[in-house]
Design a protein around this motif. Structure first.
Motif, PDB file in Angstrom:
ATOM      1  N   ALA A 129       0.927  -1.291  -0.219  1.00  0.00           N
ATOM      2  CA  ALA A 129       0.071  -0.034   0.077  1.00  0.00           C
ATOM      3  C   ALA A 129       0.654   1.211  -0.201  1.00  0.00           C
ATOM      4  O   ALA A 129       0.374   2.138  -0.621  1.00  0.00           O
ATOM      5  CB  ALA A 129      -0.792   0.003   1.092  1.00  0.00           C
ATOM      6  N   MET A 130       1.940   1.267   0.829  1.00  0.00           N
ATOM      7  CA  MET A 130       2.881   2.534   0.818  1.00  0.00           C
ATOM      8  C   MET A 130       3.490   2.549  -0.610  1.00  0.00           C
ATOM      9  O   MET A 130       3.713   3.766  -1.031  1.00  0.00           O
ATOM     10  CB  MET A 130       4.187   2.129   1.761  1.00  0.00           C
ATOM     11  N   LEU A 131       3.907   1.546  -1.163  1.00  0.00           N
ATOM     12  CA  LEU A 131       4.634   1.803  -2.546  1.00  0.00           C
ATOM     13  C   LEU A 131       3.663   2.161  -3.671  1.00  0.00           C
ATOM     14  O   LEU A 131       3.783   3.264  -4.524  1.00  0.00           O
ATOM     15  CB  LEU A 131       5.306   0.286  -2.991  1.00  0.00           C
ATOM     16  N   THR A 132       2.402   1.735  -3.721  1.00  0.00           N
ATOM     17  CA  THR A 132       1.206   2.168  -4.387  1.00  0.00           C
ATOM     18  C   THR A 132       1.005   3.776  -4.150  1.00  0.00           C
ATOM     19  O   THR A 132       0.868   4.294  -5.214  1.00  0.00           O
ATOM     20  CB  THR A 132      -0.132   1.145  -4.346  1.00  0.00           C
ATOM     21  N   ALA A 133       0.824   4.111  -2.896  1.00  0.00           N
ATOM     22  CA  ALA A 133       0.883   5.476  -2.725  1.00  0.00           C
ATOM     23  C   ALA A 133       1.977   6.476  -3.112  1.00  0.00           C
ATOM     24  O   ALA A 133       1.715   7.239  -3.654  1.00  0.00           O
ATOM     25  CB  ALA A 133       0.416   5.689  -1.264  1.00  0.00           C
ATOM     26  N   LEU A 134       2.996   5.851  -2.990  1.00  0.00           N
ATOM     27  CA  LEU A 134       4.427   6.504  -3.321  1.00  0.00           C
ATOM     28  C   LEU A 134       4.436   6.775  -4.775  1.00  0.00           C
ATOM     29  O   LEU A 134       4.731   7.755  -5.523  1.00  0.00           O
ATOM     30  CB  LEU A 134       5.433   5.850  -2.802  1.00  0.00           C
ATOM     31  N   ARG A 135       3.910   5.871  -5.704  1.00  0.00           N
ATOM     32  CA  ARG A 135       4.137   5.596  -7.045  1.00  0.00           C
ATOM     33  C   ARG A 135       3.049   6.724  -7.392  1.00  0.00           C
ATOM     34  O   ARG A 135       3.312   7.312  -8.539  1.00  0.00           O
ATOM     35  CB  ARG A 135       3.732   4.449  -7.647  1.00  0.00           C
ATOM     36  N   ALA A 136       1.870   6.544  -6.691  1.00  0.00           N
ATOM     37  CA  ALA A 136       0.849   7.778  -7.547  1.00  0.00           C
ATOM     38  C   ALA A 136       1.243   8.996  -7.186  1.00  0.00           C
ATOM     39  O   ALA A 136       0.908  10.065  -7.970  1.00  0.00           O
ATOM     40  CB  ALA A 136      -0.286   7.490  -6.345  1.00  0.00           C
ATOM     41  N   LEU A 137       1.786   9.401  -6.082  1.00  0.00           N
ATOM     42  CA  LEU A 137       2.520  10.559  -5.989  1.00  0.00           C
ATOM     43  C   LEU A 137       3.633  11.127  -6.881  1.00  0.00           C
ATOM     44  O   LEU A 137       3.530  12.279  -7.349  1.00  0.00           O
ATOM     45  CB  LEU A 137       3.037  10.645  -4.280  1.00  0.00           C
ATOM     46  N   ALA A 138       4.253  10.249  -7.001  1.00  0.00           N
ATOM     47  CA  ALA A 138       5.361  10.441  -8.102  1.00  0.00           C
ATOM     48  C   ALA A 138       4.692  10.831  -9.464  1.00  0.00           C
ATOM     49  O   ALA A 138       5.180  11.816 -10.108  1.00  0.00           O
ATOM     50  CB  ALA A 138       6.389   9.417  -8.288  1.00  0.00           C
ATOM     51  N   ASN A 139       3.995   9.942  -9.928  1.00  0.00           N
ATOM     52  CA  ASN A 139       2.891  10.251 -11.127  1.00  0.00           C
ATOM     53  C   ASN A 139       2.396  11.522 -11.183  1.00  0.00           C
ATOM     54  O   ASN A 139       2.262  12.270 -11.930  1.00  0.00           O
ATOM     55  CB  ASN A 139       2.083   9.142 -11.496  1.00  0.00           C
ATOM     56  N   LEU A 140       1.675  11.796  -9.839  1.00  0.00           N
ATOM     57  CA  LEU A 140       0.896  13.003  -9.556  1.00  0.00           C
ATOM     58  C   LEU A 140       1.876  14.197 -10.087  1.00  0.00           C
ATOM     59  O   LEU A 140       1.536  15.180 -10.608  1.00  0.00           O
ATOM     60  CB  LEU A 140       0.437  13.104  -8.571  1.00  0.00           C
ATOM     61  N   TYR A 141       3.194  14.105  -9.079  1.00  0.00           N
ATOM     62  CA  TYR A 141       4.181  15.376  -9.017  1.00  0.00           C
ATOM     63  C   TYR A 141       4.878  15.409 -10.794  1.00  0.00           C
ATOM     64  O   TYR A 141       5.152  16.491 -11.079  1.00  0.00           O
ATOM     65  CB  TYR A 141       5.224  15.264  -8.262  1.00  0.00           C
ATOM     66  N   MET A 143       3.432  14.944 -13.510  1.00  0.00           N
ATOM     67  CA  MET A 143       2.595  15.648 -14.425  1.00  0.00           C
ATOM     68  C   MET A 143       2.694  17.190 -14.217  1.00  0.00           C
ATOM     69  O   MET A 143       2.286  17.805 -15.153  1.00  0.00           O
ATOM     70  CB  MET A 143       1.204  15.220 -14.369  1.00  0.00           C
ATOM     71  N   ARG A 144       3.272  17.682 -13.171  1.00  0.00           N
ATOM     72  CA  ARG A 144       3.096  19.011 -12.825  1.00  0.00           C
ATOM     73  C   ARG A 144       4.803  19.630 -13.304  1.00  0.00           C
ATOM     74  O   ARG A 144       5.395  19.271 -12.334  1.00  0.00           O
ATOM     75  CB  ARG A 144       2.743  19.391 -11.459  1.00  0.00           C
ATOM     76  N   PRO A 145       4.858  20.338 -13.941  1.00  0.00           N
ATOM     77  CA  PRO A 145       6.281  20.936 -14.060  1.00  0.00           C
ATOM     78  C   PRO A 145       7.090  21.655 -13.027  1.00  0.00           C
ATOM     79  O   PRO A 145       8.090  21.603 -12.863  1.00  0.00           O
ATOM     80  CB  PRO A 145       6.036  21.861 -15.329  1.00  0.00           C
ATOM     81  N   ARG A 146       6.094  22.295 -12.150  1.00  0.00           N
ATOM     82  CA  ARG A 146       6.483  22.939 -11.045  1.00  0.00           C
ATOM     83  C   ARG A 146       7.051  21.751  -9.858  1.00  0.00           C
ATOM     84  O   ARG A 146       7.960  22.411  -9.046  1.00  0.00           O
ATOM     85  CB  ARG A 146       5.642  23.745 -10.413  1.00  0.00           C
ATOM     86  N   HIS A 147       6.705  20.578 -10.061  1.00  0.00           N
ATOM     87  CA  HIS A 147       6.870  19.642  -8.849  1.00  0.00           C
ATOM     88  C   HIS A 147       7.809  18.420  -9.436  1.00  0.00           C
ATOM     89  O   HIS A 147       7.744  17.429  -8.739  1.00  0.00           O
ATOM     90  CB  HIS A 147       5.633  19.112  -8.323  1.00  0.00           C
ATOM     91  N   HIS A 148       8.648  18.840 -10.602  1.00  0.00           N
ATOM     92  CA  HIS A 148       9.577  17.651 -10.913  1.00  0.00           C
ATOM     93  C   HIS A 148      10.519  17.148 -10.148  1.00  0.00           C
ATOM     94  O   HIS A 148      10.988  15.995  -9.764  1.00  0.00           O
ATOM     95  CB  HIS A 148      10.096  17.947 -12.301  1.00  0.00           C
ATOM     96  N   VAL A 149      10.983  18.324  -9.303  1.00  0.00           N
ATOM     97  CA  VAL A 149      11.881  17.773  -8.131  1.00  0.00           C
ATOM     98  C   VAL A 149      11.006  16.920  -6.987  1.00  0.00           C
ATOM     99  O   VAL A 149      11.899  15.921  -6.418  1.00  0.00           O
ATOM    100  CB  VAL A 149      12.441  19.158  -7.224  1.00  0.00           C
ATOM    101  N   ARG A 150      10.007  17.382  -6.710  1.00  0.00           N
ATOM    102  CA  ARG A 150       9.292  16.259  -5.726  1.00  0.00           C
ATOM    103  C   ARG A 150       9.204  14.845  -6.632  1.00  0.00           C
ATOM    104  O   ARG A 150       9.393  13.739  -5.692  1.00  0.00           O
ATOM    105  CB  ARG A 150       7.752  16.789  -5.360  1.00  0.00           C
ATOM    106  N   ALA A 151       8.847  14.881  -7.777  1.00  0.00           N
ATOM    107  CA  ALA A 151       8.766  13.547  -8.226  1.00  0.00           C
ATOM    108  C   ALA A 151       9.857  12.811  -8.420  1.00  0.00           C
ATOM    109  O   ALA A 151       9.970  11.563  -8.170  1.00  0.00           O
ATOM    110  CB  ALA A 151       8.371  13.852  -9.877  1.00  0.00           C
ATOM    111  N   HIS A 152      11.148  13.249  -8.563  1.00  0.00           N
ATOM    112  CA  HIS A 152      12.320  12.779  -8.604  1.00  0.00           C
ATOM    113  C   HIS A 152      12.745  12.242  -7.322  1.00  0.00           C
ATOM    114  O   HIS A 152      13.501  11.197  -7.211  1.00  0.00           O
ATOM    115  CB  HIS A 152      13.472  13.653  -9.058  1.00  0.00           C
ATOM    116  N   ALA A 153      12.406  13.034  -6.032  1.00  0.00           N
ATOM    117  CA  ALA A 153      12.643  12.865  -4.782  1.00  0.00           C
ATOM    118  C   ALA A 153      11.849  11.378  -4.288  1.00  0.00           C
ATOM    119  O   ALA A 153      12.683  10.532  -3.623  1.00  0.00           O
ATOM    120  CB  ALA A 153      12.495  13.660  -3.793  1.00  0.00           C
ATOM    121  N   ILE A 154      10.691  11.219  -4.755  1.00  0.00           N
ATOM    122  CA  ILE A 154       9.964  10.370  -4.481  1.00  0.00           C
ATOM    123  C   ILE A 154      10.369   8.960  -5.124  1.00  0.00           C
ATOM    124  O   ILE A 154      10.285   7.869  -4.852  1.00  0.00           O
ATOM    125  CB  ILE A 154       8.484  10.415  -4.616  1.00  0.00           C
ATOM    126  N   GLU A 155      10.700   9.429  -6.583  1.00  0.00           N
ATOM    127  CA  GLU A 155      11.283   7.975  -7.389  1.00  0.00           C
ATOM    128  C   GLU A 155      12.818   7.556  -6.822  1.00  0.00           C
ATOM    129  O   GLU A 155      12.716   6.306  -6.778  1.00  0.00           O
ATOM    130  CB  GLU A 155      11.520   8.567  -8.691  1.00  0.00           C
TER     131      GLU A 155
END
Length: 164
Positions: A129-141, A143-155
């Motif tokens: 469940a934790m991995l699923t939530a983290l993957r969803a957050l990474a995908n969500l971030y 998609m937003r150009p302002r949040h690519h740093v967050r996406a890379h951190a979660i990845e």
């Protein structure tokens, strides 16, 4: 014949842009509506919640109520509350997280808040469940150009967690 000024044209362009924005924000949800009205769907889901014998049955009924709210205009916060209740009942279920992601995909801020509440709740969710939530957050971030740093951190966190 009335005289058309630059201000009139500018106002018309701004009004059309605003209308387009509103239409774009609501359009993806229009095709997903069911024939069942929200009130009837919620009434049926609440009856299933009351009749549920196990936590899994109750979580499924809560997700049905959340799905109905997610399809209704202006009810995304109620949908998030139902999904969160279901996640608290069965915290180790990645299926509930996936269902919430699908239901709230049209409301990224509400989804983001829900996922962080899932990850930071009283009880730490199980690994799937934790991995699923983290993957969803990474995908969500992602998609937003302002949040690519967050996406890379979660990845990066996901890569570290999936190695173990």
């Amino acid at each position: 014949m009335p005289h058309v000024t630059v201000q009139t044209v500018a106002l018309l362009v701004v009004a059309m842009g605003f209308f387009s924005l509103i239409l774009a924000r609501t359009w993806p949800r229009m095709g997903k509506r069911r024939n069942v009205p929200l009130g009837a769907a919620l009434k049926a889901a609440r009856a299933k919640i009351e009749a549920a014998k196990t936590d899994a049955e109750k979580a499924d009924a809560l997700c049905q109520a959340a799905d109905a709210c997610a399809l209704a205009f202006g009810r995304s916060e109620a949908a998030a509350a139902y999904y969160l209740r279901a996640m608290r009942l069965v915290p180790d279920s990645p299926e509930i997280v996936e269902r919430a992601v699908k239901g709230l995909e049209h409301r990224p801020r509400t989804l983001e808040s829900l996922l962080w509440r899932k990850l930071g709740g009283d009880r730490i969710p199980g690994r799937p469940a934790m991995l699923t939530a983290l993957r969803a957050l990474a995908n969500l971030y992602g998609m937003r150009p302002r949040h690519h740093v967050r996406a890379h951190a979660i990845e990066g966190i996901l890569a570290a967690l999936e190695v173990k």
